[in-house]
Scaffold this motif. Sequence first.
Motif, mmCIF file in Angstrom:
data_model
loop_
_atom_site.group_PDB
_atom_site.id
_atom_site.type_symbol
_atom_site.label_atom_id
_atom_site.label_comp_id
_atom_site.label_asym_id
_atom_site.label_seq_id
_atom_site.Cartn_x
_atom_site.Cartn_y
_atom_site.Cartn_z
ATOM 1 N N THR A 19 0.805 -1.268 0.163
ATOM 2 C CA THR A 19 0.028 0.026 0.092
ATOM 3 C C THR A 19 1.042 1.132 -0.050
ATOM 4 O OG1 THR A 19 -0.192 0.196 2.443
ATOM 5 C CG2 THR A 19 -1.790 -1.073 1.268
ATOM 6 N N SER A 20 0.357 2.263 -0.470
ATOM 7 C CA SER A 20 1.186 3.557 -0.204
ATOM 8 C C SER A 20 1.781 3.832 1.151
ATOM 9 C CB SER A 20 0.408 4.881 -0.966
ATOM 10 O OG SER A 20 -0.863 5.042 -0.290
ATOM 11 N N ALA A 25 6.202 3.761 4.587
ATOM 12 C CA ALA A 25 6.774 3.277 5.991
ATOM 13 C C ALA A 25 8.164 2.683 6.039
ATOM 14 C CB ALA A 25 5.930 2.624 6.787
ATOM 15 N N ILE A 26 7.976 1.416 4.911
ATOM 16 C CA ILE A 26 9.226 0.628 5.055
ATOM 17 C C ILE A 26 10.346 1.356 4.447
ATOM 18 C CG2 ILE A 26 8.777 -0.497 2.679
ATOM 19 C CD1 ILE A 26 9.765 -2.345 5.745
ATOM 20 N N ALA A 27 10.321 2.168 3.364
ATOM 21 C CA ALA A 27 11.321 2.857 2.753
ATOM 22 C C ALA A 27 12.036 3.662 3.815
ATOM 23 C CB ALA A 27 10.720 3.977 1.538
ATOM 24 N N GLU A 28 11.238 4.560 4.673
ATOM 25 C CA GLU A 28 11.842 5.145 5.569
ATOM 26 C C GLU A 28 12.462 4.382 6.726
ATOM 27 O OE1 GLU A 28 11.713 9.016 6.156
ATOM 28 O OE2 GLU A 28 11.104 8.638 3.809
ATOM 29 N N GLU A 29 11.744 3.371 7.256
ATOM 30 C CA GLU A 29 12.453 2.450 7.939
ATOM 31 C C GLU A 29 13.951 1.892 7.411
ATOM 32 O OE1 GLU A 29 9.760 -0.270 9.033
ATOM 33 O OE2 GLU A 29 8.559 0.811 10.083
ATOM 34 N N TRP A 53 12.094 -7.997 6.090
ATOM 35 C CA TRP A 53 13.439 -7.161 6.046
ATOM 36 C C TRP A 53 14.559 -8.178 5.562
ATOM 37 C CZ3 TRP A 53 14.457 -2.437 6.520
ATOM 38 C CH2 TRP A 53 13.618 -1.527 7.078
ATOM 39 N N LEU A 54 14.830 -9.255 5.511
ATOM 40 C CA LEU A 54 15.706 -10.044 5.084
ATOM 41 C C LEU A 54 15.863 -10.020 3.541
ATOM 42 C CD1 LEU A 54 15.774 -13.250 7.372
ATOM 43 C CD2 LEU A 54 17.348 -11.391 7.592
ATOM 44 N N ARG A 55 14.768 -9.891 3.175
ATOM 45 C CA ARG A 55 14.452 -9.705 1.724
ATOM 46 C C ARG A 55 15.123 -8.496 0.784
ATOM 47 N NH1 ARG A 55 10.225 -12.945 2.584
ATOM 48 N NH2 ARG A 55 8.652 -11.235 2.443
ATOM 49 N N ARG A 56 15.073 -7.600 1.852
ATOM 50 C CA ARG A 56 15.288 -6.178 1.225
ATOM 51 C C ARG A 56 16.486 -5.508 1.491
ATOM 52 N NH1 ARG A 56 10.860 -2.648 0.208
ATOM 53 N NH2 ARG A 56 12.457 -0.969 0.603
#
Length: 58
Positions: A19-20, A25-29, A53-56
Amino acid sequence: MGKDPFAPLAEAYEAWYETSLGAFAIAEEEKALKALLPPGESLLEVGAGTGYWLRRLP
């Protein structure tokens, strides 16, 4: 060992990141985490849930 009570929630949990608000949120984290980790350092994720997170992160 019993069934994982959170397994039915995993798909919805990860879909939220698409979702937007979730993407923001994930980009900021991710930015904050990368700023805290020195280059070349390892990260240990404990209690990771779905492992999103492990995939990012490399």
